[in-house]
Structure formats: structure tokens, C-alpha cells
Design a protein around this motif. Structure first.
Motif, PDB file in Angstrom:
ATOM      1  N   ALA A  31       0.837  -1.198   0.000  1.00 46.94           N
ATOM      2  CA  ALA A  31       0.000   0.000   0.000  1.00 46.94           C
ATOM      3  C   ALA A  31       0.877   1.256   0.000  1.00 46.94           C
ATOM      4  CB  ALA A  31      -0.941  -0.012   1.201  1.00 46.94           C
ATOM      5  N   PHE A  32       1.935   1.246   0.808  1.00 51.52           N
ATOM      6  CA  PHE A  32       2.853   2.387   0.878  1.00 51.52           C
ATOM      7  C   PHE A  32       3.502   2.651  -0.476  1.00 51.52           C
ATOM      8  CE2 PHE A  32       7.219   3.925   1.481  1.00 51.52           C
ATOM      9  CZ  PHE A  32       6.941   5.167   2.045  1.00 51.52           C
ATOM     10  N   PHE A  33       4.003   1.586  -1.118  1.00 47.10           N
ATOM     11  CA  PHE A  33       4.637   1.757  -2.426  1.00 47.10           C
ATOM     12  C   PHE A  33       3.632   2.182  -3.492  1.00 47.10           C
ATOM     13  CE2 PHE A  33       8.181  -0.963  -0.752  1.00 47.10           C
ATOM     14  CZ  PHE A  33       9.159  -0.002  -0.882  1.00 47.10           C
ATOM     15  N   SER A  34       2.406   1.675  -3.398  1.00 50.64           N
ATOM     16  CA  SER A  34       1.363   2.079  -4.358  1.00 50.64           C
ATOM     17  C   SER A  34       1.055   3.565  -4.214  1.00 50.64           C
ATOM     18  CB  SER A  34       0.088   1.264  -4.124  1.00 50.64           C
ATOM     19  OG  SER A  34       0.321  -0.092  -4.387  1.00 50.64           O
ATOM     20  N   ILE A  35       0.899   4.016  -2.967  1.00 50.00           N
ATOM     21  CA  ILE A  35       0.619   5.432  -2.716  1.00 50.00           C
ATOM     22  C   ILE A  35       1.786   6.287  -3.183  1.00 50.00           C
ATOM     23  CG2 ILE A  35       0.282   7.150  -0.890  1.00 50.00           C
ATOM     24  CD1 ILE A  35      -1.336   4.998   0.600  1.00 50.00           C
ATOM     25  N   THR A  36       3.013   5.837  -2.899  1.00 48.07           N
ATOM     26  CA  THR A  36       4.200   6.572  -3.318  1.00 48.07           C
ATOM     27  C   THR A  36       4.266   6.655  -4.844  1.00 48.07           C
ATOM     28  OG1 THR A  36       5.380   5.810  -1.358  1.00 48.07           O
ATOM     29  CG2 THR A  36       6.714   6.671  -3.154  1.00 48.07           C
ATOM     30  N   PHE A  37       3.989   5.545  -5.519  1.00 43.25           N
ATOM     31  CA  PHE A  37       4.025   5.536  -6.983  1.00 43.25           C
ATOM     32  C   PHE A  37       2.964   6.464  -7.563  1.00 43.25           C
ATOM     33  CE2 PHE A  37       2.631   3.723 -11.052  1.00 43.25           C
ATOM     34  CZ  PHE A  37       3.817   3.838 -11.762  1.00 43.25           C
ATOM     35  N   ILE A  38       1.751   6.398  -7.005  1.00 37.67           N
ATOM     36  CA  ILE A  38       0.661   7.264  -7.485  1.00 37.67           C
ATOM     37  C   ILE A  38       1.009   8.724  -7.243  1.00 37.67           C
ATOM     38  CG2 ILE A  38      -1.737   7.940  -7.074  1.00 37.67           C
ATOM     39  CD1 ILE A  38      -2.303   4.931  -6.571  1.00 37.67           C
ATOM     40  N   SER A  39       1.575   9.034  -6.080  1.00 34.67           N
ATOM     41  CA  SER A  39       1.965  10.414  -5.765  1.00 34.67           C
ATOM     42  C   SER A  39       3.036  10.904  -6.723  1.00 34.67           C
ATOM     43  CB  SER A  39       2.474  10.518  -4.335  1.00 34.67           C
ATOM     44  OG  SER A  39       1.447  10.237  -3.426  1.00 34.67           O
ATOM     45  N   CYS A  40       4.004  10.052  -7.003  1.00 38.01           N
ATOM     46  CA  CYS A  40       5.084  10.444  -7.924  1.00 38.01           C
ATOM     47  C   CYS A  40       4.550  10.684  -9.327  1.00 38.01           C
ATOM     48  CB  CYS A  40       6.171   9.373  -7.952  1.00 38.01           C
ATOM     49  SG  CYS A  40       7.175   9.340  -6.460  1.00 38.01           S
ATOM     50  N   SER A  41       3.629   9.845  -9.785  1.00 35.64           N
ATOM     51  CA  SER A  41       3.086  10.042 -11.123  1.00 35.64           C
ATOM     52  C   SER A  41       2.247  11.316 -11.174  1.00 35.64           C
ATOM     53  CB  SER A  41       2.275   8.835 -11.581  1.00 35.64           C
ATOM     54  OG  SER A  41       1.116   8.682 -10.780  1.00 35.64           O
ATOM     55  N   ASP A  42       1.542  11.645 -10.086  1.00 32.76           N
ATOM     56  CA  ASP A  42       0.766  12.881 -10.021  1.00 32.76           C
ATOM     57  C   ASP A  42       1.697  14.093 -10.036  1.00 32.76           C
ATOM     58  OD1 ASP A  42      -1.726  14.312  -9.762  1.00 32.76           O
ATOM     59  OD2 ASP A  42      -1.129  14.737  -7.688  1.00 32.76           O
ATOM     60  N   VAL A  43       2.783  14.021  -9.291  1.00 28.98           N
ATOM     61  CA  VAL A  43       3.763  15.117  -9.273  1.00 28.98           C
ATOM     62  C   VAL A  43       4.388  15.260 -10.657  1.00 28.98           C
ATOM     63  CG1 VAL A  43       6.010  15.833  -8.361  1.00 28.98           C
ATOM     64  CG2 VAL A  43       4.250  14.991  -6.797  1.00 28.98           C
ATOM     65  N   SER A  44       4.681  14.153 -11.281  1.00 28.27           N
ATOM     66  CA  SER A  44       5.274  14.187 -12.619  1.00 28.27           C
ATOM     67  C   SER A  44       4.313  14.844 -13.612  1.00 28.27           C
ATOM     68  CB  SER A  44       5.601  12.773 -13.069  1.00 28.27           C
ATOM     69  OG  SER A  44       6.084  12.770 -14.373  1.00 28.27           O
ATOM     70  N   ARG A  45       3.039  14.525 -13.516  1.00 24.01           N
ATOM     71  CA  ARG A  45       2.034  15.123 -14.397  1.00 24.01           C
ATOM     72  C   ARG A  45       1.954  16.633 -14.159  1.00 24.01           C
ATOM     73  NH1 ARG A  45      -2.806  16.721 -13.511  1.00 24.01           N
ATOM     74  NH2 ARG A  45      -3.035  15.642 -11.518  1.00 24.01           N
ATOM     75  N   LYS A  46       1.973  17.045 -12.908  1.00 25.17           N
ATOM     76  CA  LYS A  46       1.921  18.474 -12.581  1.00 25.17           C
ATOM     77  C   LYS A  46       3.167  19.202 -13.088  1.00 25.17           C
ATOM     78  CE  LYS A  46      -1.123  18.208  -8.571  1.00 25.17           C
ATOM     79  NZ  LYS A  46      -1.266  18.401  -7.126  1.00 25.17           N
ATOM     80  N   VAL A  47       4.312  18.566 -12.960  1.00 24.75           N
ATOM     81  CA  VAL A  47       5.548  19.160 -13.464  1.00 24.75           C
ATOM     82  C   VAL A  47       5.466  19.330 -14.977  1.00 24.75           C
ATOM     83  CG1 VAL A  47       8.014  18.733 -13.833  1.00 24.75           C
ATOM     84  CG2 VAL A  47       7.024  18.417 -11.560  1.00 24.75           C
ATOM     85  N   ASP A  48       4.949  18.308 -15.659  1.00 31.38           N
ATOM     86  CA  ASP A  48       4.791  18.399 -17.115  1.00 31.38           C
ATOM     87  C   ASP A  48       3.854  19.545 -17.499  1.00 31.38           C
ATOM     88  OD1 ASP A  48       6.518  16.318 -17.592  1.00 31.38           O
ATOM     89  OD2 ASP A  48       4.937  14.791 -17.795  1.00 31.38           O
ATOM     90  N   GLU A  49       2.763  19.710 -16.748  1.00 37.72           N
ATOM     91  CA  GLU A  49       1.831  20.809 -17.020  1.00 37.72           C
ATOM     92  C   GLU A  49       2.514  22.162 -16.822  1.00 37.72           C
ATOM     93  OE1 GLU A  49      -1.506  20.170 -14.450  1.00 37.72           O
ATOM     94  OE2 GLU A  49      -2.294  18.505 -15.647  1.00 37.72           O
ATOM     95  N   LYS A  50       3.271  22.291 -15.750  1.00 44.26           N
ATOM     96  CA  LYS A  50       3.975  23.555 -15.481  1.00 44.26           C
ATOM     97  C   LYS A  50       5.007  23.844 -16.556  1.00 44.26           C
ATOM     98  CE  LYS A  50       1.981  24.729 -11.644  1.00 44.26           C
ATOM     99  NZ  LYS A  50       1.183  25.937 -11.522  1.00 44.26           N
ATOM    100  N   ILE A  51       5.711  22.829 -17.001  1.00 44.80           N
ATOM    101  CA  ILE A  51       6.707  23.007 -18.071  1.00 44.80           C
ATOM    102  C   ILE A  51       6.007  23.455 -19.353  1.00 44.80           C
ATOM    103  CG2 ILE A  51       8.296  21.775 -19.608  1.00 44.80           C
ATOM    104  CD1 ILE A  51       9.211  20.182 -17.147  1.00 44.80           C
TER     105      ILE A  51
END
Length: 94
Positions: free
Chosen positions: A12-32
Motif C-alpha cells: 500500500a505504501f509503495f502504491s501510494i508513493t508511486f501514485i503520488s510520484c506520477s501525479d507530481v510528474s504530471r503536474k511538473v509536465d503541465e507547469k513546463i
């Protein structure tokens, strides 16, 4: 049972971490992407202003050339007037 619970918590911890990282990555892409759009807009505005400056520079150069021609005409006219005045005043001074 304790081992299954630990593994479930870790998964569960790794799943949440992976989902959070992909969300952050998406936000970074939007900002770029936003930054790139703003950069392109700024570049376009800058190019327009540079074109205006170049146009103004060209106009200044044309006007400068006109001033040079006018100055030359004034010099010639002055020289002719001086010559005429000298011709007129020479016979009077004799």
C-alpha cells in the motif's frame, strides 16, 4: 497473519508513493508546458519590438540622409550667395 499484514502495508505504501510520484510528474509536465507557452509568447513580443526598433532605426537613417543632403544644398547656396555678394561689393569698394 502478521506477515501478510506487513506485506499489505508495504504494498500500500509503495502504491501510494508511486501514485503520488506520477501525479507530481504530471503536474511538473503541465507547469513546463505553461512555461513553454509563456516563453513563446514572450519571444513573439520581443521579436515584434525588435522589428519596431529596426524600423525606427531605418527611418532615422533615412532622415539623417535627408539632413545631409539639405546641409549640402545650404552650403552650396551659401557659397553662391557669398560669391554674388563678393562680386557686388568689390566694385563698390574701388
Amino acid at each position: 497473519m502478521g506477515k501478510v499484514l506487513k506485506i499489505s502495508i508495504i504494498l500500500a505504501f509503495f502504491s501510494i508513493t508511486f501514485i503520488s510520484c506520477s501525479d507530481v510528474s504530471r503536474k511538473v509536465d503541465e507547469k513546463i508546458e505553461q512555461l513553454l507557452k509563456k516563453t513563446e509568447s514572450l519571444d513573439s513580443l520581443l521579436n515584434q519590438e525588435i522589428d519596431k526598433v529596426l524600423t525606427l532605426d531605418s527611418l532615422i537613417d533615412k532622415e539623417h540622409q535627408k539632413v545631409i543632403k539639405l546641409d549640402s544644398l545650404i552650403q552650396k547656396s551659401t557659397s553662391k550667395l557669398d560669391s554674388v555678394v563678393n562680386k557686388i561689393t568689390k566694385p563698390l569698394s574701388k
